[in-house]
Structure formats: C-alpha cells, structure tokens
Design an enzyme around this catalytic site. Sequence first.
Site, PDB file in Angstrom:
ATOM      1  N   SER A  12      -8.321 -23.483  12.101  1.00  9.90           N
ATOM      2  CA  SER A  12      -7.573 -24.730  12.066  1.00  9.90           C
ATOM      3  C   SER A  12      -7.199 -25.115  13.492  1.00  9.90           C
ATOM      4  O   SER A  12      -8.084 -25.251  14.337  1.00  9.90           O
ATOM      5  CB  SER A  12      -6.346 -24.570  11.150  1.00  9.90           C
ATOM      6  OG  SER A  12      -5.681 -25.796  10.977  1.00  9.90           O
ATOM      7  N   HIS A  39     -10.341 -27.121   9.764  1.00  5.31           N
ATOM      8  CA  HIS A  39      -9.471 -28.218   9.314  1.00  5.31           C
ATOM      9  C   HIS A  39      -9.650 -29.413  10.241  1.00  5.31           C
ATOM     10  O   HIS A  39      -9.580 -29.269  11.466  1.00  5.31           O
ATOM     11  CB  HIS A  39      -8.007 -27.778   9.321  1.00  5.31           C
ATOM     12  CG  HIS A  39      -7.674 -26.806   8.240  1.00  5.31           C
ATOM     13  ND1 HIS A  39      -6.557 -26.016   8.270  1.00  5.31           N
ATOM     14  CD2 HIS A  39      -8.310 -26.500   7.070  1.00  5.31           C
ATOM     15  CE1 HIS A  39      -6.509 -25.265   7.182  1.00  5.31           C
ATOM     16  NE2 HIS A  39      -7.576 -25.536   6.450  1.00  5.31           N
ATOM     17  N   ASP A 132      -3.732 -21.342   4.989  1.00  6.33           N
ATOM     18  CA  ASP A 132      -5.034 -21.461   4.332  1.00  6.33           C
ATOM     19  C   ASP A 132      -5.950 -20.319   4.781  1.00  6.33           C
ATOM     20  O   ASP A 132      -5.982 -19.964   5.962  1.00  6.33           O
ATOM     21  CB  ASP A 132      -5.666 -22.816   4.679  1.00  6.33           C
ATOM     22  CG  ASP A 132      -6.840 -23.160   3.781  1.00  6.33           C
ATOM     23  OD1 ASP A 132      -6.962 -22.579   2.687  1.00  6.33           O
ATOM     24  OD2 ASP A 132      -7.638 -24.032   4.174  1.00  6.33           O
TER      25      ASP A 132
END
Length: 197
Positions: A12, A39, A132
Amino acid sequence: MRPLEVVVMGVSAGGLKALSRLLSYLPSDYKLPIIIVQHILESSDSYLAEYLNTQVAIHVKEAVDKEAIQPNHVYLAPPGYHLLIEDDRSLSLSIDPKVNYSRPSIDVLFDSAAFAFQEGCVGVVLTGANRDGSAGLLTIKESGGITIVQDPKTAEFPVMPQAAVDTVKVDYILSLEDIGKYLRQLHDLEQIHHFKD
C-alpha cells in the site's frame, strides 16, 4: 513437497519505491509469476506498470480478465478492480464491494491464491498504512504456503507489515533487499513448477 508456482504480494503506502527496489533483484526470465495488489485510487491510470518497466528487468503489466498466468511476468491489479486467481490458473477481475476499504484488496487476492495453489503459493506483505493482507496471509499459511513480511522496522509505513506479523506466525521477516534476494534464490531452485510459455 508441492512445487512452488506463484508469488503474490500486497503493498500500500510506500509501494512505488518498495516494488521498484524489490523487483530489481529479479531477472527477466524469473520462473515464478508474480501477482501484486498495490492499493491505488480508482481514478489512477497505468502509470505504475509503465514506471516499473523502466526500473526492473522482469516484464510488468496490468492484469486482464481471463488472462492465463505466465512465468517471467509481474501482474498488477488494475485500479478499481479486485484481482483473483481462478482454479484454472487464470486471472479474473471483480467489482465486488471493497474489502478493508480497498478495491483492489490484498486479502481477496491472497485468499484466491491460497485456494488455487495451496502450498505452491508464496505470500508477501510489504509497506502500508492499514491492515489489509493479514487475513489473506493467514489463509496462505494455513494452506501450507510460504509467508514473508517486510520487517516493519524497515518499512516506510510499518502498520500493514506489523499487522501481518501480529496475525500470522510468518516464515520470514526480512528487509526489502533480503526479500528480493530470497525470491531470487527461489528462481534457482529445482522445486519450481515450470509453466509452459
């Protein structure tokens, strides 16, 4: 022992630098396909793949729905789509609801990879600012795959790798450089499934 067949990565915040550094360790003929969820904003373009192709030897591309997985390739989830691996070793894209506030979601990719490849899967969690990937990495671990997390002390954003370490008894906690070297070593092992070109 089942041959290794795929590497899946989740990253991310801080991903651009992390991926360019890690993937630079891999040769253009790297045997294992690498499938990545970074992401990214839904409004983003294909800049990430284009940028990485200027930085690394292995070919990087955005995944296409129903595309067969090939060696020597890095596949990126397109903006706004979950990326999954099907039983027939093809990729699929989904606009199902966000998971962990994200689409693409790392957990979605990891869960599908664990189901498709079981102990043939290598899961990697890198820098990021949310949780996540933790649940999906646990699924990979429980399926017999290899689990790797960037050492949170070396991550630009340590929240995501720390969450993974807190959730999973991971096999390796390594710096970006050592993850790159480890994946390079896997390239030289004999117990890798050889995909047909």
